[in-house]
Scaffold this motif. Structure first.
Motif, short mmCIF file in Angstrom:
data_model
loop_
_atom_site.label_atom_id
_atom_site.label_comp_id
_atom_site.label_asym_id
_atom_site.label_seq_id
_atom_site.Cartn_x
_atom_site.Cartn_y
_atom_site.Cartn_z
N ARG A 495 0.67 -1.27 0.12
CA ARG A 495 0.15 0.05 -0.10
C ARG A 495 0.95 1.22 0.02
O ARG A 495 0.43 2.04 -0.74
CB ARG A 495 -0.90 -0.01 1.29
N VAL A 499 0.70 4.24 -2.78
CA VAL A 499 0.46 5.51 -2.46
C VAL A 499 1.65 6.52 -2.72
O VAL A 499 1.33 7.70 -3.19
CB VAL A 499 0.01 5.77 -0.87
N TYR A 503 -1.27 6.82 -6.27
CA TYR A 503 -2.39 5.93 -6.26
C TYR A 503 -3.33 6.15 -5.12
O TYR A 503 -2.91 6.59 -3.76
CB TYR A 503 -2.04 4.57 -6.42
N GLN A 504 -4.59 6.16 -5.21
CA GLN A 504 -5.46 6.20 -4.08
C GLN A 504 -6.07 4.78 -3.96
O GLN A 504 -6.33 4.38 -4.96
CB GLN A 504 -6.45 7.28 -4.34
N GLU A 505 -6.06 4.30 -2.84
CA GLU A 505 -6.81 3.01 -2.54
C GLU A 505 -8.32 2.99 -2.44
O GLU A 505 -8.85 4.04 -2.07
CB GLU A 505 -6.27 2.58 -1.19
N PHE A 566 -6.00 1.70 -6.95
CA PHE A 566 -5.76 0.60 -6.74
C PHE A 566 -6.57 -0.15 -5.70
O PHE A 566 -7.10 0.85 -4.77
CB PHE A 566 -4.17 0.49 -6.30
N GLU A 567 -6.43 -1.39 -5.53
CA GLU A 567 -7.32 -2.02 -4.68
C GLU A 567 -6.47 -3.10 -4.20
O GLU A 567 -5.98 -3.95 -5.24
CB GLU A 567 -8.69 -2.50 -4.88
N LEU A 585 -3.57 -7.61 -6.11
CA LEU A 585 -3.24 -6.30 -6.12
C LEU A 585 -3.72 -5.84 -7.48
O LEU A 585 -3.10 -6.45 -8.45
CB LEU A 585 -2.01 -5.90 -5.80
N GLY A 587 -4.42 -2.35 -10.07
CA GLY A 587 -4.28 -0.84 -10.30
C GLY A 587 -4.74 -0.48 -11.92
O GLY A 587 -4.99 -1.19 -12.50
#
Length: 782
Positions: A495, A499, A503-505, A566-567, A585, A587
């Motif tokens: 994570r 970040v 990126y934002q989760e 992303f998740e 993961l 993105g």
């Protein structure tokens, strides 16, 4: 579940005040979400009668009224348009304090006024009112209005858990209050109606597994225009149900009182016999809410000779509904199994009190009693003659005995509850049991359909014993450091890397639309849910791209022009052993690389931006092979390999899905197994050379189909000790290069840890490289 406190106390009246009763319900597991007085505090308001009403001498819209408030007659100036002689109304006496108003003796345009005639709004029992509140003609003049309208009442709103559907009625809540407090219960007297009509209606169960009990009765000669009694209207309104007509109100009243949904058909509009069956696929039904639904083959309906007339357990049909012209009704009381009812109303976009109860479970032992109760109310309020009951039953559910081990109960609760106490608590609940050797064999009554296993009984003992009586003990345990192997990185590290790259989760549902699985992953047989919470969340995801694209679409519709999402979550796949859950993961990048600014020109994300982000996640080098994926552009799609193992995908969104989502720019996606990215190598010492490296640049002409990565891998696999790096830095097509070929320029870095390399050594290594490429790829030095 919303209900009136006075209604509950008419069945069971424990020695607890309003707040204490609410606390007791909450501590017994029936959480009181809201407790609201029916009316705000006020006093000195009585029932009054207007004896005279004369026009005000100095105001066209005012009247001077003579009002009887008991033994006394008062003069009151009133501006309500409906004030007239003979009506009974609420009158606030001098000294009364209404919500926001203090009543004083006053002169209104020169005329003395000794009080105020009140509207429902002024009493605080309605948000809007047209004129003063008119009371029934039999209202007793001088009686306190709070007493007459039962305003010393409160409404409870319970937040029930799904397993306690037995408390979706006043009777069910009363039973729990009895179990908690030991107060006596007074249930409505229910007796079989006197048969005075020969009319009946035959019923057939064509779907006995879905409806194992159906009771119906014809009542003729009813007055459908009869007024619903005020006491019933008040109880319904305080339970959140508006009054419609006497016949409809009675069925709603029994639903709230006993928990049994019912329906009344206009007998004259039913054609032939009644049948309980499953619908024909595509069958149409006009419902009471003025909508027409198209039914599926697993929808249960009530039908007559012409077709379906009601959606069983959900809503009645419009064509056979009761109206003011109805003279005879067919009253229905049935038991529909929860398994059949589950999800049917929601699928059709409906939500009714009946479906809410049938989906969770209704007491099949009370079905006939509810019919008799409703019959008595119809005869009392609307008149008529009752026919014989048509009863059709099949195999009803069986309440199996549940064993409760006393020792197990003590180990779960952690408190000392004796055998005698457990037996007493079970008796208070109305359970029948036998006990031998510390084991209770318990039979629950028909209304407690949630009692299915030992833990359910332990919960019942705990809540009746009192959760507040269970001491809060600090746990005692030995703590030890968890193993943290150096060869595995934390999920938090992944994570952080994402970040730090901008990126934002996001967190999306593991339940997805089946079309996402079909379109994005070519998965025509995803893991389907037996009871999805919504039609567009019906399967388990085998990848995370659908959720990311949905989040992108949501943001673009809110004028966000770029996104880096992303998740880190699970994906689910079938296997020979059952199902496999894999931490993944995923993105997505879209729009410009940087937010709009003055220091750099705008540049859109490309394949290599996403590729660089993927490479930053791995501790070991990964390589990319051209392979096809249903969601990705055929010319910009790559499989990610760590060694020989495929660990993910990278590429540009396929133009078909880009158009479907309305994306104006290219969107790049990647997805990889998180465990592969989390694996790393334990740091180990390696000698740092003191000598300068030697660089050679080699430009090779090869076929268009040859990949630079394959050439690099081929050379590195030679295991030449002095060869430190081979890297592509230029690709050229054009003049000087044959057609259908390309020129690849490589940086070759060589270094020895013991000495400075001489030209002969360098030339030998370069010759080995050229020979390797020539033999394996037909490459020639440009």
């Amino acid at each position: 579940m919303q209900f009136s406190e006075q209604w509950l106390r008419s069945m069971v009246n424990p020695s607890l005040d309003t707040a204490q009763l609410g606390h007791a319900l909450t501590m017994a597991g029936l959480e009181v979400e809201e407790l609201t007085p029916v009316a705000p505090a006020f006093s000195h308001v009585v029932v009054a009668e207007i004896l005279e009403a004369a026009k005000h001498p100095d105001a066209d819209r005012l009247q001077v009224c003579k009002v009887k408030v008991g033994e006394e007659v008062l003069q009151i100036v009133c501006g309500a348009s409906n004030a007239r002689v003979g009506i009974k109304i609420p009158c606030a006496l001098v000294g009364a304090e209404l919500p926001g108003i203090q009543i004083k003796q006053a002169k209104v345009r020169g005329v003395e006024s000794f009080g105020m005639l009140c509207s429902a709004k002024e009493l605080g029992i309605a948000t809007e009112a047209n004129g003063i509140l008119e009371l029934p003609a039999d209202a007793l003049v001088g009686q306190d209005i709070r007493e007459y309208l039962n305003l010393n009442d409160s409404t409870y709103t319970l937040k029930l858990t799904p397993n306690r559907a037995d408390c979706l009625s006043i009777l069910g809540i009363a039973r729990d209050v009895v179990a908690m407090t030991g107060a006596p219960i007074t249930t409505p007297e229910i007796a079989a109606a006197t048969i005075s009509s020969k009319l009946t209606k035959a019923v057939s169960l064509n779907a006995a597994e879905a409806c194992p009990a159906y009771y119906g009765r014809v009542i003729e000669g009813v007055n459908a225009q009869a007024n619903t009694p005020d006491w019933m209207v008040r109880r319904l309104e305080r339970s959140g149900i508006r009054s419609i007509s006497a016949l409809v109100d009675i069925t709603n009243y029994v639903l709230l009182e006993l928990g049994q949904p019912m329906h009344a058909f206009d007998y004259a509009l039913l054609q032939g016999d009644v049948a309980v069956r499953f619908a024909n696929a595509g069958e149409k039904l006009a419902l009471l809410n003025d909508t027409e639904v198209t039914l599926k083959a697993d929808d249960l309906v009530i039908a007559d000779g012409n077709g379906s007339v009601a959606l069983a357990g959900v809503m009645g049909g419009k064509p056979t509904s009761v109206t003011d012209a109805t003279q005879a009704i067919f009253l229905e009381s049935a038991f529909f199994t929860p398994d059949v009812m589950a999800g049917k109303a929601r699928r059709l976009g409906l939500s009714t009190d009946s479906s809410y109860r049938f989906e969770r479970g209704v007491d099949f032992g009370n079905t006939l009693n509810a019919l008799e109760r409703a019959t008595a109310l119809v005869l009392e309020i609307c008149g008529g003659q009752a026919g014989a009951v048509t009863a059709v039953t099949a195999q009803l559910p069986v309440r199996k005995q549940v064993a409760l081990r006393h020792a197990y109960l003590l180990s779960i609760l952690g408190i000392d509850v004796s055998l005698a106490q457990v037996g007493q608590l079970l008796t208070q609940l109305g359970f029948v049991y036998t006990e031998a050797n510390g084991v209770f064999n318990v039979s629950a009554p028909s209304f407690r359909f949630d009692i299915a296993r030992e833990e359910d009984l332990i919960e019942e003992v705990a809540r009746l014993h009192g959760y507040e009586h269970i001491p809060a003990l600090t746990p005692v345990a030995s703590l030890g450091m968890l193993v943290a192997p150096e060869a595995t990185r934390s999920k938090h590290w992944l994570r952080d890397v994402m970040v730090n790259n901008g990126y934002q989760e996001v967190v999306t549902y593991s339940f997805v639309d089946a079309s996402w699985e079909r379109d994005l992953y070519g998965n025509s047989q995803p893991i389907a849910l037996k009871n999805p919470i919504a039609s567009n969340l019906s399967v388990m995801r085998s990848g995370l791209w659908g959720g990311l694209l949905d989040a992108l679409d949501y943001n673009l519709k809110r004028q966000q022009t770029r996104a880096m999402l992303f998740e880190l979550g699970a994906r689910y796949e079938k296997s020979a052993q059952g199902f496999v859950e894999t931490l993944t993961l995923s993105g997505l990048v879209y729009g410009s690389v940087q937010p709009e600014q003055w220091a750099a020109e705008a540049r859109a994300f490309d394949f290599y931006d996403a590729k660089a982000h993927v490479e930053a996640l791995f501790a070991q080098p990964v390589h990319f092979a051209v392979e096809q994926h249903p969601a990705l552009h055929p010319g910009q799609s790559a499989r990610i390999y760590l060694g020989d193992k495929a660990v993910g995908w990278l590429g540009k969104l396929h133009p078909q899905w880009q158009q479907q989502y309305g994306l104006t720019s290219a969107c790049y996606l990647f997805e990889l197994d998180a465990d592969a990215a989390l694996a790393t190598q334990v740091p180990a010492y390696s000698e740092v050379s003191k000598f300068l490296p030697v660089r050679r640049d080699l430009a090779m002409v090869v076929e268009q189909s040859v990949s630079a990565q394959a050439m690099i891998d081929a050379v590195m696999n030679e295991n030449i000790s002095q060869l430190k790096q081979v890297k592509l830095f230029d690709v050229y097509h054009g003049k000087g290069v044959p057609e259908n070929k390309k020129s690849l320029a490589f940086l070759v870095l060589m270094q020895d840890t013991c000495k400075t390399m001489v030209d002969e050594e360098v030339d030998t290594i370069v010759a080995r490289i050229l020979n390797n490429w020539s033999s394996k790829f037909a490459a020639s030095l440009r």
